[in-house]
Design a protein around this motif. Structure first.
Motif, PDB file in Angstrom:
ATOM      1  N   LEU A 106       0.824  -1.215   0.000  1.00  0.00           N
ATOM      2  CA  LEU A 106       0.000   0.000   0.000  1.00  0.00           C
ATOM      3  C   LEU A 106       0.858   1.265   0.000  1.00  0.00           C
ATOM      4  CD1 LEU A 106      -2.809  -1.065   2.512  1.00  0.00           C
ATOM      5  CD2 LEU A 106      -2.884  -1.053   0.007  1.00  0.00           C
ATOM      6  N   LEU A 107       1.921   1.277   0.809  1.00  0.00           N
ATOM      7  CA  LEU A 107       2.813   2.438   0.838  1.00  0.00           C
ATOM      8  C   LEU A 107       3.550   2.581  -0.478  1.00  0.00           C
ATOM      9  CD1 LEU A 107       4.024   4.752   2.484  1.00  0.00           C
ATOM     10  CD2 LEU A 107       5.769   3.159   3.322  1.00  0.00           C
ATOM     11  N   GLY A 108       4.016   1.453  -1.026  1.00  0.00           N
ATOM     12  CA  GLY A 108       4.712   1.487  -2.310  1.00  0.00           C
ATOM     13  C   GLY A 108       3.814   1.977  -3.429  1.00  0.00           C
ATOM     14  N   GLY A 129      -4.839  -4.719  -4.928  1.00  0.00           N
ATOM     15  CA  GLY A 129      -4.767  -5.956  -5.710  1.00  0.00           C
ATOM     16  C   GLY A 129      -3.490  -6.718  -5.446  1.00  0.00           C
ATOM     17  N   THR A 130      -2.380  -5.989  -5.339  1.00  0.00           N
ATOM     18  CA  THR A 130      -1.089  -6.625  -5.060  1.00  0.00           C
ATOM     19  C   THR A 130      -0.995  -7.047  -3.600  1.00  0.00           C
ATOM     20  OG1 THR A 130      -0.014  -5.258  -6.757  1.00  0.00           O
ATOM     21  CG2 THR A 130       1.416  -6.306  -5.117  1.00  0.00           C
ATOM     22  N   GLY A 131      -1.465  -6.214  -2.688  1.00  0.00           N
ATOM     23  CA  GLY A 131      -1.278  -6.478  -1.267  1.00  0.00           C
ATOM     24  C   GLY A 131      -2.254  -7.471  -0.675  1.00  0.00           C
ATOM     25  N   ILE A 132      -3.436  -7.636  -1.301  1.00  0.00           N
ATOM     26  CA  ILE A 132      -4.446  -8.495  -0.677  1.00  0.00           C
ATOM     27  C   ILE A 132      -4.756  -9.719  -1.547  1.00  0.00           C
ATOM     28  CG2 ILE A 132      -6.741  -8.596   0.356  1.00  0.00           C
ATOM     29  CD1 ILE A 132      -6.580  -5.593   0.818  1.00  0.00           C
ATOM     30  N   CYS A 133      -5.566  -9.562  -2.555  1.00  0.00           N
ATOM     31  CA  CYS A 133      -5.951 -10.781  -3.294  1.00  0.00           C
ATOM     32  C   CYS A 133      -6.388 -10.501  -4.722  1.00  0.00           C
ATOM     33  CB  CYS A 133      -7.031 -11.547  -2.551  1.00  0.00           C
ATOM     34  SG  CYS A 133      -8.530 -10.609  -2.282  1.00  0.00           S
TER      35      CYS A 133
END
Length: 349
Positions: A106-108, A129-133
């Motif tokens: 999320l920070l990135g 999308g990248t951090g969760i699923c």
């Protein structure tokens, strides 16, 4: 209603039959080359058929249904071989790595996305999308931030690109690093975006890694709930300020506060997975059934991955453009490396 359901099933049959056929071939190839595995062969064969043979609309409905519902059913089937204790232990032990990679994603997304000049909604969608699923998190987020359909398409195309890369490369990287089943399942469950890709990559490594990866991934999926609620509250505050200022939407209508769509936030198959775990924990499933259910689940995964491969559309990836792909690539590498780093720090590698 019954007639409509029957007509819909008839429409899906050609695509579903093709997925099953691909899965049978992929299963045979997977036995010949277990280092690759049937799920990887399934998605690759499906993508090749989509790109070169172009089966078209005749198989689209069945392939799409297979890629979504057969996959979800396979996760439920694997739940029949897990106990409540295993699920709770796995989820608890994965929390430091899972929360760390989510924060980094999320920070990135915010920092790198701003540097690339991407719109805030695109950054948010690719970040969750990248951090969760993957696509599930994008759909849930879109329901509360009301992002443009084009932004959603770019985000899903970007996520899908790196899902496919992960399915093909992660098992080889894991073996090259000498990772254990436990550490690879944790790595796949925290560093690969979509549930289907986590399942494919982890089961290509080993059955034990697959079982662990599923639990880690489904625990990670639960992060949709707090993230979506937070985004909904933030959006409602924005809408309230806009209403006070007398702002209106582009079409001239008044802005309405975003509402949480709970049926999109909490996937139904996750509930059925937990039901399967409880039933097995209570002794409702004979132990002699477990090997057969495991084989069935593995085959269903390959069928689902064949459907996802058949649904590959290169044009969507081209439409996304360079900047969303650059953000997706950056986050993918960051999350993959940070997952390994956090495992080393927490002694779970």
């Amino acid at each position: 209603m019954c007639g409509g359901s029957l007509a819909a099933m008839k429409k899906r049959l050609p695509g579903l039959a093709l997925c099953v056929g691909i899965a049978l071939v992929a299963t045979g190839l997977g036995k010949l080359l277990p280092v690759v595995g049937a799920p990887v062969f399934g998605i690759v064969i499906g993508a090749i058929i989509a790109a070169f043979l172009k089966p078209g609309a005749a198989t689209d409905a069945g392939a799409s249904w297979s890629g979504k519902y057969v996959l979800q059913a396979s996760v439920v089937v694997f739940g029949t071989g897990l106990s409540i204790r295993q699920v709770l232990q796995t989820g608890w032990h994965s929390l430091p790595v899972m929360l760390g990679t989510l924060a980094i994603a999320l920070l990135g997304a915010w920092l790198i996305g701003r540097a690339l000049g991407l719109d805030g909604d695109v950054r948010t969608l690719i970040g969750v999308g990248t951090g969760i699923c993957g696509a599930s998190a994008i759909a849930a987020t879109q329901s509360v931030i009301r992002a443009r359909s084009a932004d959603v398409a770019y985000a899903i195309g970007t996520i899908f690109t790196f899902n496919v890369i992960a399915v093909v490369t992660f098992p080889f990287i894991g073996r090259a690093l000498g990772m254990s089943d436990h550490s690879f399942g944790l790595w796949a469950g925290t560093a690969i975006n979509d549930t289907s890709s986590v399942v494919a990559a982890s089961f290509s490594f080993s059955a034990a890694a697959g079982a662990y990866g599923i639990v880690v991934k489904l625990t990670r999926t639960l992060m949709i709930i707090p993230i979506t609620i937070a985004l909904a509250l933030y959006k409602r505050r924005q809408d309230a300020r806009a209403a006070v200022a007398g702002d209106t939407a582009v079409d001239g209508s008044a802005q309405t506060p975003a509402r949480v769509s709970w049926n999109r936030v909490v996937p139904l198959f996750l509930i059925w997975f937990l039901v399967a775990v409880v039933v097995d924990s209570l002794g409702g499933i004979p132990g002699s059934w477990h090997p057969y259910l495991s084989e069935l689940g593995s085959f269903m995964i390959t069928v689902a991955l064949a459907g996802i491969g058949l649904g590959t559309r290169i044009g969507v990836l081209r439409q996304a453009g360079f900047r969303p792909l650059a953000l997706g690539a950056s986050l993918w590498v960051l999350v993959a490396l940070s997952s390994l780093g956090l495992q080393a720090v927490t002694h779970t590698l």
